[in-house]
Scaffold this motif. Structure first.
Motif, PDB file in Angstrom:
ATOM      1  N   THR A  67       0.780  -1.183  -0.077  1.00 41.46           N
ATOM      2  CA  THR A  67      -0.019  -0.111  -0.123  1.00 41.46           C
ATOM      3  C   THR A  67       0.726   1.293   0.034  1.00 41.46           C
ATOM      4  OG1 THR A  67      -1.936  -0.993   1.137  1.00 41.46           O
ATOM      5  CG2 THR A  67      -1.810   1.280   1.145  1.00 41.46           C
ATOM      6  N   THR A  68       2.034   1.280   0.845  1.00 42.42           N
ATOM      7  CA  THR A  68       2.834   2.378   0.871  1.00 42.42           C
ATOM      8  C   THR A  68       3.388   2.647  -0.658  1.00 42.42           C
ATOM      9  OG1 THR A  68       3.504   2.027   3.159  1.00 42.42           O
ATOM     10  CG2 THR A  68       4.973   3.259   2.179  1.00 42.42           C
ATOM     11  N   LEU A 105       1.059   4.056  -2.856  1.00 47.30           N
ATOM     12  CA  LEU A 105       0.606   5.517  -2.604  1.00 47.30           C
ATOM     13  C   LEU A 105       1.577   6.353  -2.820  1.00 47.30           C
ATOM     14  CD1 LEU A 105      -0.960   5.190   1.024  1.00 47.30           C
ATOM     15  CD2 LEU A 105      -2.209   5.575  -1.255  1.00 47.30           C
ATOM     16  N   PRO A 108       2.264  12.648  -0.726  1.00 49.94           N
ATOM     17  CA  PRO A 108       1.094  12.021  -1.499  1.00 49.94           C
ATOM     18  C   PRO A 108       0.460  10.689  -0.463  1.00 49.94           C
ATOM     19  CG  PRO A 108       3.763  11.320  -1.720  1.00 49.94           C
ATOM     20  CD  PRO A 108       3.446  12.675  -1.126  1.00 49.94           C
ATOM     21  N   LEU A 109       1.185  10.753   0.496  1.00 51.37           N
ATOM     22  CA  LEU A 109       0.452   9.695   1.423  1.00 51.37           C
ATOM     23  C   LEU A 109      -0.831  10.288   1.957  1.00 51.37           C
ATOM     24  CD1 LEU A 109       3.400   8.156   3.538  1.00 51.37           C
ATOM     25  CD2 LEU A 109       2.027   6.751   1.759  1.00 51.37           C
ATOM     26  N   ASP A 117      -2.509  12.895   0.750  1.00 48.49           N
ATOM     27  CA  ASP A 117      -3.390  12.910  -0.212  1.00 48.49           C
ATOM     28  C   ASP A 117      -4.136  11.982  -0.855  1.00 48.49           C
ATOM     29  OD1 ASP A 117      -2.828  15.566  -0.740  1.00 48.49           O
ATOM     30  OD2 ASP A 117      -1.280  15.279  -2.438  1.00 48.49           O
ATOM     31  N   ALA A 118      -3.484  10.576  -0.525  1.00 47.28           N
ATOM     32  CA  ALA A 118      -4.246   9.170  -1.013  1.00 47.28           C
ATOM     33  C   ALA A 118      -5.019   8.788   0.148  1.00 47.28           C
ATOM     34  CB  ALA A 118      -3.280   8.173  -1.057  1.00 47.28           C
ATOM     35  N   GLY A 119      -5.149   9.508   1.493  1.00 46.36           N
ATOM     36  CA  GLY A 119      -5.864   9.107   2.664  1.00 46.36           C
ATOM     37  C   GLY A 119      -5.217   8.573   3.647  1.00 46.36           C
ATOM     38  N   ASP A 120      -3.839   8.594   3.595  1.00 44.05           N
ATOM     39  CA  ASP A 120      -2.851   7.810   4.896  1.00 44.05           C
ATOM     40  C   ASP A 120      -3.068   8.682   5.969  1.00 44.05           C
ATOM     41  OD1 ASP A 120      -1.221   5.454   5.670  1.00 44.05           O
ATOM     42  OD2 ASP A 120      -0.078   7.542   6.085  1.00 44.05           O
TER      43      ASP A 120
END
Length: 246
Positions: free
Chosen positions: A61-62, A65, A90-91, A93-96
């Motif tokens: 997942t990391t 992302l 970026p993490l 922005d991707a919802g992390d």
């Protein structure tokens, strides 16, 4: 004015550029559900298999992302905020949730970016909504002080409570201070004693003194009640207490 604690005691001013992100978050994230008292061999194999698959899933997942939280954390700790931002953006922005919390720290303190309360509230809020305990605590500080939002002790207490229930010591101390104020409508020595007591169990050195100060004005029945609440929380969160002792 805030009835919780003053601006000089806030997380913003107590966080230095070279300090690590709060370790309580890592502890909470890695806490496992207790195994049965007498697990069968096949049960252990299944648990280890699930753990391995979970670790691989997190890694994939990391990578998907486009950011590496730990790399960003190491950069943040060393003062390399440009790299931290490049990894966490970026993490986030991707919802992390971890990436979102990291950006909240940067914008809330002005580390490597212009201090921006609106963006700090945004990223803390998104992480807090996902249950990120330290983000909940830091967002509570923002509400408590009126940074980027209308000042609200009620909202701060709500967020501190969510965070404290997950074992964040700063949130426990904030609740202890809040409930210990005998001039406040929310004065509750039993709750103050409870939260100070739990903060002490999780390693805060001053919490024991604060708890005893509260106890001076409590009846024996109130102390017994508060100790009972501490025992219930401790039994329900034995893993956190064990991690705190390591």
């Amino acid at each position: 004015a805030s009835t919780l604690y003053n601006r000089a005691q806030s997380l913003r001013l107590s966080t230095s550029p070279n300090s690590p992100l709060n370790p309580a978050t890592e502890s909470i994230m890695t806490t496992l559900t207790p195994a049965p008292e007498a697990p069968k061999r096949e049960g252990l194999v299944m648990r280890y298999t699930h753990a391995l698959l979970a670790a691989v899933s997190i890694l994939l997942t990391t990578l998907a992302l486009g950011g590496d939280f730990q790399k960003g954390r190491y950069a943040y700790d060393s003062g390399d905020y440009e790299t931290a931002l490049a990894e966490w953006q970026p993490l986030a922005d991707a919802g992390d949730a971890n990436g979102q919390f990291g950006l909240g720290q940067m914008y809330g303190n002005g580390f490597g970016v212009d201090m921006d309360d609106d963006l700090a509230i945004k990223w803390y809020g998104l992480a807090a909504e996902q249950g990120h305990a330290q983000a909940q605590c830091n967002l509570a500080v923002m509400y408590q002080n009126g940074w980027g939002v209308p000042q609200s002790d009620a909202e701060a207490v709500k967020l501190y409570m969510l965070s404290a229930e997950q074992g964040v010591v700063e949130a426990m101390l904030a609740l202890g201070r809040h409930y210990a104020m005998d001039f406040s409508d929310d004065y509750d020595p039993v709750r103050a004693y409870k939260w100070y007591g739990l903060a002490g169990l999780l390693g805060d050195l001053s919490a024991g003194v604060d708890r005893e100060d509260v106890a001076k004005y409590m009846t024996a029945e109130q102390v017994t009640e508060a100790n009972g609440l501490i025992e219930i929380w401790s039994n329900n969160n034995a893993e956190l207490l064990l991690l705190a002792k390591q």
